[in-house]
Design an enzyme around this catalytic site. Structure first.
Site, PDB file in Angstrom:
ATOM      1  N   PRO A   9       0.790  -1.223   0.000  1.00 40.70           N
ATOM      2  CG  PRO A   9      -0.164  -1.106   2.127  1.00 40.70           C
ATOM      3  CD  PRO A   9       0.542  -2.036   1.200  1.00 40.70           C
ATOM      4  CG  ASN A  10      -0.402   4.372   1.120  1.00 43.64           C
ATOM      5  OD1 ASN A  10      -1.362   4.819   0.502  1.00 43.64           O
ATOM      6  ND2 ASN A  10      -0.497   3.932   2.364  1.00 43.64           N
ATOM      7  NE  ARG A  17       3.458   7.120   2.116  1.00 42.72           N
ATOM      8  CZ  ARG A  17       3.767   5.930   2.611  1.00 42.72           C
ATOM      9  NH1 ARG A  17       4.186   4.959   1.824  1.00 42.72           N
ATOM     10  NH2 ARG A  17       3.638   5.706   3.898  1.00 42.72           N
ATOM     11  CE1 TYR A  22       8.445   5.225   2.773  1.00 39.61           C
ATOM     12  CE2 TYR A  22       7.152   7.230   2.988  1.00 39.61           C
ATOM     13  CZ  TYR A  22       7.482   5.974   3.427  1.00 39.61           C
ATOM     14  OH  TYR A  22       6.853   5.444   4.517  1.00 39.61           O
ATOM     15  CG  ASN A  71       8.321  -1.770   0.561  1.00 37.71           C
ATOM     16  OD1 ASN A  71       7.607  -1.761   1.557  1.00 37.71           O
ATOM     17  ND2 ASN A  71       9.063  -0.740   0.202  1.00 37.71           N
ATOM     18  CB  ALA A  74       1.080   0.245   6.463  1.00 40.10           C
ATOM     19  CG  HIS A  77       4.720  -2.042  10.489  1.00 36.02           C
ATOM     20  ND1 HIS A  77       6.057  -2.299  10.714  1.00 36.02           N
ATOM     21  CD2 HIS A  77       4.677  -1.123   9.498  1.00 36.02           C
ATOM     22  CE1 HIS A  77       6.791  -1.550   9.902  1.00 36.02           C
ATOM     23  NE2 HIS A  77       5.978  -0.827   9.157  1.00 36.02           N
ATOM     24  CG  ASP A  84       0.038 -17.501   8.709  1.00 34.05           C
ATOM     25  OD1 ASP A  84       1.038 -17.526   9.451  1.00 34.05           O
ATOM     26  OD2 ASP A  84      -1.137 -17.465   9.134  1.00 34.05           O
ATOM     27  CD  GLU A  95      10.392  -7.149   6.519  1.00 32.09           C
ATOM     28  OE1 GLU A  95      10.044  -6.137   7.142  1.00 32.09           O
ATOM     29  OE2 GLU A  95      10.589  -8.252   7.077  1.00 32.09           O
ATOM     30  CG  HIS A  97      10.904  -1.931   5.158  1.00 34.62           C
ATOM     31  ND1 HIS A  97       9.531  -1.891   5.021  1.00 34.62           N
ATOM     32  CD2 HIS A  97      11.190  -3.074   5.816  1.00 34.62           C
ATOM     33  CE1 HIS A  97       9.020  -2.968   5.591  1.00 34.62           C
ATOM     34  NE2 HIS A  97      10.004  -3.703   6.071  1.00 34.62           N
ATOM     35  CB  ILE A  98      12.127   3.083   0.575  1.00 36.53           C
ATOM     36  CG1 ILE A  98      11.642   2.263  -0.639  1.00 36.53           C
ATOM     37  CG2 ILE A  98      12.833   4.364   0.137  1.00 36.53           C
ATOM     38  CD1 ILE A  98      10.484   2.869  -1.381  1.00 36.53           C
ATOM     39  CB  SER A  99      12.360   4.895   5.364  1.00 40.69           C
ATOM     40  OG  SER A  99      11.379   4.079   5.974  1.00 40.69           O
ATOM     41  NE  ARG A 104       9.390   6.546   8.563  1.00 38.27           N
ATOM     42  CZ  ARG A 104       8.490   6.236   7.648  1.00 38.27           C
ATOM     43  NH1 ARG A 104       8.717   5.254   6.808  1.00 38.27           N
ATOM     44  NH2 ARG A 104       7.361   6.917   7.564  1.00 38.27           N
ATOM     45  NE  ARG A 108       6.225   4.619   9.761  1.00 36.87           N
ATOM     46  CZ  ARG A 108       5.250   4.512   8.860  1.00 36.87           C
ATOM     47  NH1 ARG A 108       5.123   3.413   8.165  1.00 36.87           N
ATOM     48  NH2 ARG A 108       4.424   5.517   8.660  1.00 36.87           N
TER      49      ARG A 108
END
Length: 141
Positions: A9-10, A17, A22, A71, A74, A77, A84, A95, A97-99, A104, A108
């Protein structure tokens, strides 16, 4: 080698954004550069804001592809369902993540999917995806 990148998402809003977190580049403009770095790897891309669609895509590719770069945004979390699904797949999942999520908000800092993934890469901007492809290539040797 076939790798599926899945963004949650997003992440369709990359480039607009919160550019301070990001960056100002969209994933659509980054993807051709990533593919050019790995002409010997088929890199497919999927993005959805819907948890069930992410799971459907992972189940579709998780038994045939050589790896998934995920990625989950949200959902990282919150989603036991993604955890699963990753456990059920045959191919490794990295996995991403950009940040640096650990710099943060406290919520997170906890990932529901990390324990199911082969590894976690965070904090290197869009280059996190390249690092994940490198990791999957190393695993596939």
């Amino acid at each position: 080698m076939r790798i599926q990148i899945i963004n949650g998402p997003n992440l369709n809003l990359l480039g607009v954004r919160e550019p301070g977190i990001y960056g100002d580049e969209s994933f659509e403009s980054y993807l051709p550069k990533l593919r050019a770095m790995y002409p010997d790897v088929e890199i497919d891309y999927f993005q959805s804001n819907v948890e069930g669609k992410l799971i459907d895509k992972m189940q579709e590719v998780g038994f045939d592809y050589d790896g998934v770069v995920l990625n989950a945004g949200a959902y990282t979390h919150t989603s036991v369902a993604l955890h699963d699904c990753i456990r059920a797949m045959r191919c490794p999942v990295v996995e991403v993540h950009i940040s640096n999520v650990h710099q943060r908000e406290a919520f997170r800092h906890k990932s529901m999917i990390s324990a199911a993934c082969k590894g976690v890469i965070c904090g290197f901007g869009l280059d996190s995806y390249r690092l994940a492809v490198e990791a999957l290539k190393a695993i596939g040797k």
